[in-house]
Design a protein around this motif. Structure first.
Motif, PDB file in Angstrom:
ATOM      1  N   VAL A  69      -0.956   2.863  72.848  1.00 12.04           N
ATOM      2  CA  VAL A  69      -2.305   3.405  73.023  1.00 12.04           C
ATOM      3  C   VAL A  69      -2.752   3.226  74.474  1.00 12.04           C
ATOM      4  N   LEU A  70      -2.471   2.046  75.031  1.00 14.62           N
ATOM      5  CA  LEU A  70      -2.778   1.761  76.437  1.00 14.62           C
ATOM      6  C   LEU A  70      -1.485   1.875  77.237  1.00 14.62           C
ATOM      7  N   LYS A  71      -1.452   2.805  78.165  1.00 15.10           N
ATOM      8  CA  LYS A  71      -0.241   3.055  78.928  1.00 15.10           C
ATOM      9  C   LYS A  71      -0.035   1.984  79.995  1.00 15.10           C
ATOM     10  N   ALA A  72       1.213   1.541  80.127  1.00 14.70           N
ATOM     11  CA  ALA A  72       1.550   0.621  81.207  1.00 14.70           C
ATOM     12  C   ALA A  72       1.542   1.390  82.521  1.00 14.70           C
ATOM     13  N   PRO A  73       1.126   0.762  83.625  1.00 10.23           N
ATOM     14  CA  PRO A  73       1.147   1.458  84.917  1.00 10.23           C
ATOM     15  C   PRO A  73       2.563   1.854  85.298  1.00 10.23           C
ATOM     16  N   SER A  74       2.695   3.043  85.873  1.00  8.43           N
ATOM     17  CA  SER A  74       4.025   3.544  86.234  1.00  8.43           C
ATOM     18  C   SER A  74       4.632   2.736  87.377  1.00  8.43           C
ATOM     19  N   GLN A  75       3.786   2.110  88.202  1.00  3.26           N
ATOM     20  CA  GLN A  75       4.269   1.240  89.264  1.00  3.26           C
ATOM     21  C   GLN A  75       3.246   0.145  89.530  1.00  3.26           C
ATOM     22  N   LEU A  76       3.735  -0.975  90.020  1.00  4.50           N
ATOM     23  CA  LEU A  76       2.860  -2.099  90.309  1.00  4.50           C
ATOM     24  C   LEU A  76       2.183  -1.872  91.661  1.00  4.50           C
ATOM     25  N   VAL A  77       0.863  -1.962  91.696  1.00  4.82           N
ATOM     26  CA  VAL A  77       0.111  -1.687  92.922  1.00  4.82           C
ATOM     27  C   VAL A  77      -0.384  -2.990  93.552  1.00  4.82           C
ATOM     28  N   ASP A  78      -0.768  -2.904  94.825  1.00  2.00           N
ATOM     29  CA  ASP A  78      -1.171  -4.105  95.566  1.00  2.00           C
ATOM     30  C   ASP A  78      -2.670  -4.132  95.803  1.00  2.00           C
ATOM     31  N   SER A  79      -3.434  -3.872  94.742  1.00  2.00           N
ATOM     32  CA  SER A  79      -4.895  -3.773  94.901  1.00  2.00           C
ATOM     33  C   SER A  79      -5.656  -4.798  94.067  1.00  2.00           C
ATOM     34  N   PHE A  80      -4.997  -5.872  93.632  1.00  2.00           N
ATOM     35  CA  PHE A  80      -5.639  -6.848  92.762  1.00  2.00           C
ATOM     36  C   PHE A  80      -5.977  -8.133  93.509  1.00  2.00           C
ATOM     37  N   ASP A  81      -7.170  -8.652  93.229  1.00  2.00           N
ATOM     38  CA  ASP A  81      -7.552  -9.961  93.755  1.00  2.00           C
ATOM     39  C   ASP A  81      -7.094 -11.085  92.828  1.00  2.00           C
ATOM     40  N   PHE A  82      -6.980 -10.750  91.537  1.00  2.00           N
ATOM     41  CA  PHE A  82      -6.540 -11.732  90.546  1.00  2.00           C
ATOM     42  C   PHE A  82      -5.501 -11.103  89.616  1.00  2.00           C
TER      43      PHE A  82
END
Length: 258
Positions: A72-85
């Motif tokens: 139901v919730l799709k996994a991201p196609s690639q890991l991005v570098d926009s997270f603080d946590f």
């Protein structure tokens, strides 16, 4: 060990309402009716017991249920570098000093922390938050996952450990005090993600789900007939899905009465 009565009751009910225990309850009833010479009642209680066992151990049916719920919730196609946590929720372990920290983790915990480490390496500026209660175990799940993260060269100063939150609801409340509204990746098992998001979205609108530990698989190629036979491994997989359904229903009941 500080456990409230409500928490203990919830855990007991959750265990008693698992498919295998429900099936055993009907089997015991059937046995009782059999020895007391009430054959119709014995048959009436034997049927649901066998039905539950056959359905929840059927590889094809269980896999379809998992695919419907986990995707139901799709996994991201690639890991991005926009997270603080990067938040990794606990998934269980058994402490055994003869084994390494990775070997002490359950399958789900290992999958979650592995994905969390991947995200942390892509986001070197982020803080890694690991959570997980220990219960009667001398070590918390969070502490073991912290050890695994440090072995993967995540700087200790970048790791926040939440060892005392007993369930997802408490984890969300405690972790919210750290993340606020800053961009956060939430890592947990695919079966657990829907319920986890419901808790975290109460506190933040900047949560990105990163599910892992998929139990349902898109089978490639033709399945052999013997692969449709009952398999105890699929009882365990369906238990994980049923546990999440119970958790969501429990949330709805509490919300209704509050």
């Amino acid at each position: 060990m500080d456990l409230s009565l409500g928490f203990i009751v919830k855990k007991w009910l959750g265990s008693l309402l698992m498919p295998l225990n429900i099936s055993l309850f009907f089997l015991l009833l059937s046995f009782y009716f059999g020895i007391t010479k009430r054959p119709y009642r014995a048959a009436a209680t034997l049927v649901p017991a066998l039905a539950i066992l056959l359905v929840t151990s059927n590889p094809w049916w269980v896999n379809q249920q998992l695919l419907e719920n986990e995707r139901v919730l799709k996994a991201p196609s690639q890991l991005v570098d926009s997270f603080d946590f990067v938040v990794v929720l606990g998934g269980g372990h058994i402490s055994d000093p003869m084994l390494s920290p990775t070997e002490q983790l359950s399958r789900s915990s290992f999958a979650r922390i592995t994905k969390g480490i991947e995200l942390s390496l892509v986001n070197p500026q982020s803080r890694l938050i690991v959570s997980g209660y220990g219960g009667s175990d001398p070590n918390s799940n969070a502490e073991l996952m912290e050890k695994v993260a440090r072995q993967a060269n995540i700087p200790p100063a970048n790791i926040i450990t939440i060892p005392k939150a007993k369930d997802t609801e408490q984890e969300a409340a405690v972790i919210a005090t750290y993340i606020g509204q800053r961009p956060t990746a939430l890592v947990t098992s695919a079966t657990h993600m829907k319920r986890a998001l419901q808790h975290f979205n109460k506190y933040s609108s900047n949560i990105s789900p990163v599910p892992t530990d998929y139990l349902g698989k898109e089978v490639q190629g033709e399945q052999r007939l013997y692969e449709f036979l009952p398999d105890a491994r699929f009882i365990h997989r369906y238990d994980a899905l049923w546990h999440e359904k119970l958790g969501i229903w429990w949330q709805k009941i509490r919300t209704y009465f509050s």
